[in-house]
Design an enzyme around this catalytic site. Structure first.
Site, short mmCIF file in Angstrom:
data_model
loop_
_atom_site.label_atom_id
_atom_site.label_comp_id
_atom_site.label_asym_id
_atom_site.label_seq_id
_atom_site.Cartn_x
_atom_site.Cartn_y
_atom_site.Cartn_z
N HIS A 197 -6.97 -6.56 -0.82
CA HIS A 197 -5.99 -5.54 -0.86
C HIS A 197 -5.09 -5.94 0.28
CE1 HIS A 197 -3.98 -1.65 -1.07
NE2 HIS A 197 -4.08 -1.60 0.19
N ASP A 257 0.60 -1.16 -0.08
CA ASP A 257 -0.10 -0.05 0.10
C ASP A 257 0.74 1.29 -0.13
OD1 ASP A 257 -3.10 1.05 0.53
OD2 ASP A 257 -1.92 1.98 2.11
N TYR A 308 -2.20 11.29 2.09
CA TYR A 308 -3.02 11.50 0.64
C TYR A 308 -2.95 13.00 0.15
CZ TYR A 308 -4.99 6.74 1.33
OH TYR A 308 -4.90 5.50 1.50
#
Length: 290
Positions: A270, A98, A204
């Site tokens: 994921h 990730d 982010y």
């Protein structure tokens, strides 16, 4: 866990295991996790490696410097390099999942002299990710959560709904609930640390990746029109093919940028380090030198 002060200005909590004289492996976790991402890998690879698994800046009880700019990718890259220098390691195997994988890609591309081997788990190559966000409608739609995570004040909304509800409604649906059940208390503890929500979301907000709205006519970033460097080490990419956020298009054409590529597809979502630990460990173990 050790608390390690780094010259980058942050102190990180770091899990270590194995013989400190053995070859080193650095494991970098992603959002919204901690070193516990690797709980099934640490003991396995500590059998013949010195394993280093930090809680990255902004996560769990590691330092959470204020300001979005403190989470630009070069900052955690600097942390990773400083951490391995702390242990006196000039070369190491780098493993990332990730956001940890995004940092691993960047570190491997900018400091190939330090990375002996690279292992990526469900973390897109930066060029392919940006290109698919422009021209692949399915990937663009799947990535709209990034736009939401960048919204000012989102952390206050999460706190208002309660971390428990956030876990149940926003995070848990993206993983095997049976596997998550025993870990819920750990997540809630880590997310409730002062400043943790803002710090995690700032990863982010600090990213330069452009995520167009679904119906937006996107402008292609300049770097997509320029030559992009190739990796210079052996690379293993392990991909959970049921990942709803990072679609299989992320591994299409990867050999253009990764000449020495081994690709392993796994029937999982994921969070493959703990959703499919046996398959992940076997893939890494079979690929590492005997």
């Amino acid at each position: 866990m050790d608390r390690i002060e780094l010259p980058t200005g942050v102190a990180l909590d770091v899990a270590t295991a194995g013989d400190r004289e053995a070859p080193a492996m650095l494991f970098l976790h992603g959002f919204p996790e901690s070193h516990r991402t690797w709980r099934h890998q640490i003991d396995e690879f500590a059998r013949d490696h010195f394993v280093v698994a930090p809680d990255q800046r902004g996560f769990a009880r590691s330092d959470k410097p204020q300001g979005v700019e403190q989470y630009a990718p070069e900052k955690p890259v600097g942390d990773a390099l400083a951490l391995m220098r702390h242990f006196g390691r000039e070369r190491f195997t780098l493993v990332g999942h990730d956001w940890g994988g995004a940092i691993a890609w960047m570190l491997a591309l900018t400091r190939p002299d330090l990375v002996d081997r690279l292992v990526i788990l469900n973390a897109p190559h930066p060029y392919i990710f940006q290109q698919t966000l422009i021209d692949d409608p399915a990937q663009r739609a799947a990535s709209q959560y990034i736009r939401a995570f960048r919204m000012p004040g989102l952390e206050q909304q999460i706190e208002a709904m309660g971390l428990d509800r956030f876990f149940d409604t926003t995070f848990a649906p993206h993983a095997d609930p049976a596997l998550l059940a025993g870990e819920k208390a750990n997540y809630l503890d880590e997310w409730s640390q002062p400043g943790a929500l803002t710090a995690m979301l700032n990863w982010y907000r600090a990213s330069a990746i452009t995520v167009p709205a679904i119906d937006e006519e996107a402008v292609q970033p300049d770097f997509l029109n320029q030559p992009f460097p190739q990796t210079r080490m052996l690379v293993l990419v392990i991909w959970g093919m049921k990942d709803a956020a990072l679609l299989p298009c992320q591994i299409e054409g990867l050999d253009r940028f990764v000449p020495d590529l081994a690709l392993r597809r796994i029937d999982a979502g994921h969070f493959i380090p703990w959703e499919a630990p046996d398959a992940v460990n076997r893939a890494i173990r079979d690929w590492l030198p005997a």
